[in-house]
Design an enzyme around this catalytic site. Sequence first.
Site, PDB file in Angstrom:
ATOM      1  N   SER A 142       0.824  -1.218   0.000  1.00 27.43           N
ATOM      2  CA  SER A 142       0.000   0.000   0.000  1.00 27.43           C
ATOM      3  C   SER A 142       0.857   1.267   0.000  1.00 27.43           C
ATOM      4  CB  SER A 142      -0.981  -0.004   1.173  1.00 27.43           C
ATOM      5  OG  SER A 142      -0.319   0.218   2.396  1.00 27.43           O
ATOM      6  N   ASN A 143       2.045   1.215   0.582  1.00 33.47           N
ATOM      7  CA  ASN A 143       2.923   2.393   0.514  1.00 33.47           C
ATOM      8  C   ASN A 143       3.450   2.595  -0.905  1.00 33.47           C
ATOM      9  OD1 ASN A 143       3.390   3.864   3.190  1.00 33.47           O
ATOM     10  ND2 ASN A 143       3.382   1.704   3.785  1.00 33.47           N
ATOM     11  N   ARG A 190      22.270 -14.654   3.644  1.00 33.17           N
ATOM     12  CA  ARG A 190      21.866 -13.249   3.558  1.00 33.17           C
ATOM     13  C   ARG A 190      22.816 -12.438   2.648  1.00 33.17           C
ATOM     14  NH1 ARG A 190      18.195 -10.593   6.727  1.00 33.17           N
ATOM     15  NH2 ARG A 190      17.899 -12.316   8.163  1.00 33.17           N
ATOM     16  N   MET A 229      10.372  -6.703   4.190  1.00 29.53           N
ATOM     17  CA  MET A 229      10.508  -7.318   5.516  1.00 29.53           C
ATOM     18  C   MET A 229      11.785  -8.159   5.655  1.00 29.53           C
ATOM     19  SD  MET A 229       7.995  -6.000   7.012  1.00 29.53           S
ATOM     20  CE  MET A 229       7.844  -6.881   8.552  1.00 29.53           C
ATOM     21  N   ASN A 287      13.341   4.209   4.349  1.00 32.96           N
ATOM     22  CA  ASN A 287      12.409   3.253   4.944  1.00 32.96           C
ATOM     23  C   ASN A 287      11.332   4.027   5.695  1.00 32.96           C
ATOM     24  OD1 ASN A 287      11.423   0.687   5.828  1.00 32.96           O
ATOM     25  ND2 ASN A 287      12.343   1.063   7.828  1.00 32.96           N
ATOM     26  N   HIS A 300       8.905   3.514   9.036  1.00 30.02           N
ATOM     27  CA  HIS A 300       8.792   2.652  10.211  1.00 30.02           C
ATOM     28  C   HIS A 300       7.609   3.137  11.046  1.00 30.02           C
ATOM     29  CE1 HIS A 300      10.045  -0.085  13.316  1.00 30.02           C
ATOM     30  NE2 HIS A 300       9.888   0.882  14.195  1.00 30.02           N
ATOM     31  N   GLU A 349      22.268   0.292  11.286  1.00 28.17           N
ATOM     32  CA  GLU A 349      21.593   0.150  12.587  1.00 28.17           C
ATOM     33  C   GLU A 349      20.089  -0.001  12.327  1.00 28.17           C
ATOM     34  OE1 GLU A 349      20.704   2.815  16.551  1.00 28.17           O
ATOM     35  OE2 GLU A 349      22.075   3.581  15.033  1.00 28.17           O
ATOM     36  N   ASP A 379      16.440   0.348  11.925  1.00 32.07           N
ATOM     37  CA  ASP A 379      15.518   1.475  12.131  1.00 32.07           C
ATOM     38  C   ASP A 379      16.209   2.650  12.830  1.00 32.07           C
ATOM     39  OD1 ASP A 379      13.409  -0.037  11.006  1.00 32.07           O
ATOM     40  OD2 ASP A 379      13.031  -0.990  12.924  1.00 32.07           O
TER      41      ASP A 379
HETATM   42  C1  GRF Z   1       3.698  -0.315   6.914  1.00 36.28           C
HETATM   43  O1  GRF Z   1       2.950  -0.247   8.085  1.00 36.28           O
HETATM   44  C2  GRF Z   1       5.079   0.240   7.149  1.00 36.28           C
HETATM   45  O2  GRF Z   1       5.115   1.217   8.148  1.00 36.28           O
HETATM   46  C3  GRF Z   1       5.860  -0.961   7.612  1.00 36.28           C
HETATM   47  O3  GRF Z   1       5.304  -2.047   6.917  1.00 36.28           O
HETATM   48  C4  GRF Z   1       3.968  -1.747   6.505  1.00 36.28           C
HETATM   49  C5  GRF Z   1       3.937  -1.957   5.030  1.00 36.28           C
HETATM   50  O4  GRF Z   1       2.664  -1.911   4.471  1.00 36.28           O
HETATM   51  N1  GRF Z   1       7.269  -0.743   7.374  1.00 36.28           N
HETATM   52  P1  GRF Z   1       2.483  -1.942   2.888  1.00 36.28           P
HETATM   53  O5  GRF Z   1       3.086  -3.253   2.376  1.00 36.28           O
HETATM   54  O6  GRF Z   1       3.175  -0.758   2.302  1.00 36.28           O
HETATM   55  O7  GRF Z   1       1.003  -1.918   2.674  1.00 36.28           O
END
Ligand code: GRF
Length: 218
Positions: free
Chosen positions: A17-18, A69, A94, A111, A113, A147, A149
């Site tokens: 969604s972002n 990784r 993630m 990022n 957070h 570091e 976040d």
């Molecule tokens: C959001 O709440 C963001 O703050 C966190 O992960 C979530 C991602 O949501 N880092 P989306 O995949 O962008 O919908």
Amino acid sequence: MTSKTPSLVMLISGRGSNMEAFIRAIAAGTLDARIVAVISNVADAPGLDLARRADLPASVLSHQDYPDRASFDAALGDAVAAHQPDLVILAGFMRILTPAFVDRFAGRLLNIHPSLLPKYPGLHTHQRAIDAGDAEAGATVHYVTSELDGGPAIMQVRLPIQPNDTADTLAQRLLPLEHQLYPAAAKLHLSGKLTLVDGRLEFDGESMPPTGLEWRPQ
Ligand code: GRF
């Protein structure tokens, strides 16, 4: 849009969604940028469909196909670098990134957070804010450093916690604010007015609060 329009690579793992908020901000003309690639480390991330519906080049690079990784991050770094992006946007990505990856894109890796950093790096941010009896929750857009976040904050939005809030209701109310905050913070970066001086951010030569600029819902 021209070839000089700043280019973004979006890294996702889930809902996206972002990322969609960036697509909207660009379409609305509030953010002068173009998304040149969307890369997911999860093959069935719903965000991939969103990206494809918006005609964006979307691909999967699964961490499961790499022994460790470091090798995944090297491949991901190569995939991102191939686009020579002005900005790399972690949008619900993630995976913890290795210093090697972070250093490769230092100063152009963002990022979002869901907490008022420096409070509550890591997971379960809303529950931790509720458990601590905090009056406010929020979200922070920051540069990524090795570091977790912990990189310099660009912008923050605050949200009052109501007495009967749960982690879910807070997350629901915060999400639309995140969607405005993130493109606004990217825009600030792309303005070229942010500079990192000794690990601290300056805006137009003035030092910024360590929590970033406060962004108010418009
Ligand atoms: C959001 O709440 C963001 O703050 C966190 O992960 C979530 C991602 O949501 N880092 P989306 O995949 O962008 O919908």
